[in-house]
Design an enzyme around this catalytic site. Structure first.
Site, PDB file in Angstrom:
ATOM      1  N   ALA A   1      31.886  31.962  41.163  1.00  0.00           N
ATOM      2  CA  ALA A   1      32.408  32.749  40.035  1.00  0.00           C
ATOM      3  C   ALA A   1      33.777  32.215  39.641  1.00  0.00           C
ATOM      4  O   ALA A   1      34.513  31.665  40.468  1.00  0.00           O
ATOM      5  CB  ALA A   1      32.498  34.224  40.408  1.00  0.00           C
TER       6      ALA A   1
ATOM      7  N   ASP B   1      38.916  49.002  39.561  1.00  0.00           N
ATOM      8  CA  ASP B   1      37.937  48.218  38.796  1.00  0.00           C
ATOM      9  C   ASP B   1      36.526  48.443  39.346  1.00  0.00           C
ATOM     10  O   ASP B   1      35.805  47.499  39.663  1.00  0.00           O
ATOM     11  CB  ASP B   1      38.310  46.739  38.846  1.00  0.00           C
ATOM     12  CG  ASP B   1      37.706  45.939  37.693  1.00  0.00           C
ATOM     13  OD1 ASP B   1      37.336  46.548  36.672  1.00  0.00           O
ATOM     14  OD2 ASP B   1      37.621  44.703  37.808  1.00  0.00           O
TER      15      ASP B   1
END
Length: 284
Positions: free
Chosen positions: A22, A139
């Site tokens: 990622a 988050d």
């Protein structure tokens, strides 16, 4: 399609990055090999050794190093890659979580009420743990919840909370910031307003995640600014297709007033109660 092999120096003389998993605004995450123990790990390598990156690195280390829970990704090591003296880069070595993000799962299939309930209980249990230690994740999104399937006879998929890159300690002063941290579609109203946060902010975000699991749609879609501001004018719409018990819980979790929301323990208890009503496999 898998990412190609990459050339990154051996870190700390033992961690060999092999494949990019990622890429974010300030870091990259690699699948790497721990040459000493002969196992794969995840390495989060920050993009530079700037003061901002070092500050984020230290903050994430301080949060993860203090957490030990089966539902939270574990930090294994940390250091600085100084193979390029003019550009030192801090990095974290993290437990490699084998599985799919909840986002990937939702894109591939419609979850049953039981599956959603199990995920809700497990994430709430993890949040109860980190909240008790003064940590606010900031988050909680489908991308930061991993679904791990151990694929044994008596196991079932389990949820694991990941990415504490912007987590903070609620007991420490929260500086007023021009930038709102978090993913726009899942921000709490107080995050949008850049107010001081409590653990209730994570509860609101999880409420939006649960609602999306039931409906298959993001509650506040649109461009980041449009998405973020829309929740200041209205509460998320919870259709009648969501089972009543879950409608009530999501409505509670997404109240505008943070003080009126349930705790993570309350959410876990409610999820467990709802699961007991679905002991028999459902066909939803």
């Amino acid at each position: 399609m898998s990412s190609p092999e990459i050339a990154v120096p051996l870190l700390l003389g033992r961690y060999r990055p092999r494949r990019l998993l990622a890429r974010g605004g300030s870091s990259m995450v690699f699948r790497a090999r721990d040459e000493n123990l002969g196992r794969d790990v995840a390495v989060k390598l920050f993009s530079s050794g700037s003061s901002d990156d070092v500050s984020r690195f230290r903050a994430e280390v301080s949060v993860l190093a203090a957490l030990r829970h089966h539902g939270v990704v574990s930090i294994l090591d940390a250091g600085v890659d100084d193979s390029s003296p003019s550009d030192p880069r801090p990095f974290l070595v993290i437990e490699l979580v084998e599985g799919d993000t909840l986002r990937a799962v939702l894109e591939a299939e419609q979850l049953t009420t039981r599956q959603i309930g199990e995920m809700a209980f497990e994430v709430a249990e993890s949040l109860e743990y980190i909240h008790a230690r003064g940590v606010i994740h900031r988050d909680v999104t489908p991308t930061n919840i991993m679904i791990v399937d151990y694929r044994t006879r008596f196991s079932r998929p389990r949820a694991k909370l990941t990415d504490f890159g912007i987590a903070i300690h609620s007991t420490r002063p929260q500086a007023s910031e021009d930038t709102t941290f978090g993913t726009a579609a899942y921000l709490s109203p107080e995050q949008v307003r850049s107010q001081n946060l409590t653990q209730a902010s994570d509860i609101y975000s999880l409420g939006l995640v649960l609602l999306e699991c039931f409906t298959g749609a993001i509650a506040f879609p649109g461009a980041p600014v449009e998405s973020a501001l829309s929740r200041l004018d209205r509460d998320p719409e919870i259709p009648d297709t969501v089972p009543e018990r879950w409608r009530d819980l999501i409505r509670w979790m997404t109240r505008q007033d943070p003080a009126a929301r349930p705790s993570a323990a309350d959410v876990a208890e409610a999820a467990r109660g709802a699961l007991r009503e679905h002991r028999a496999p459902d066909a939803e």
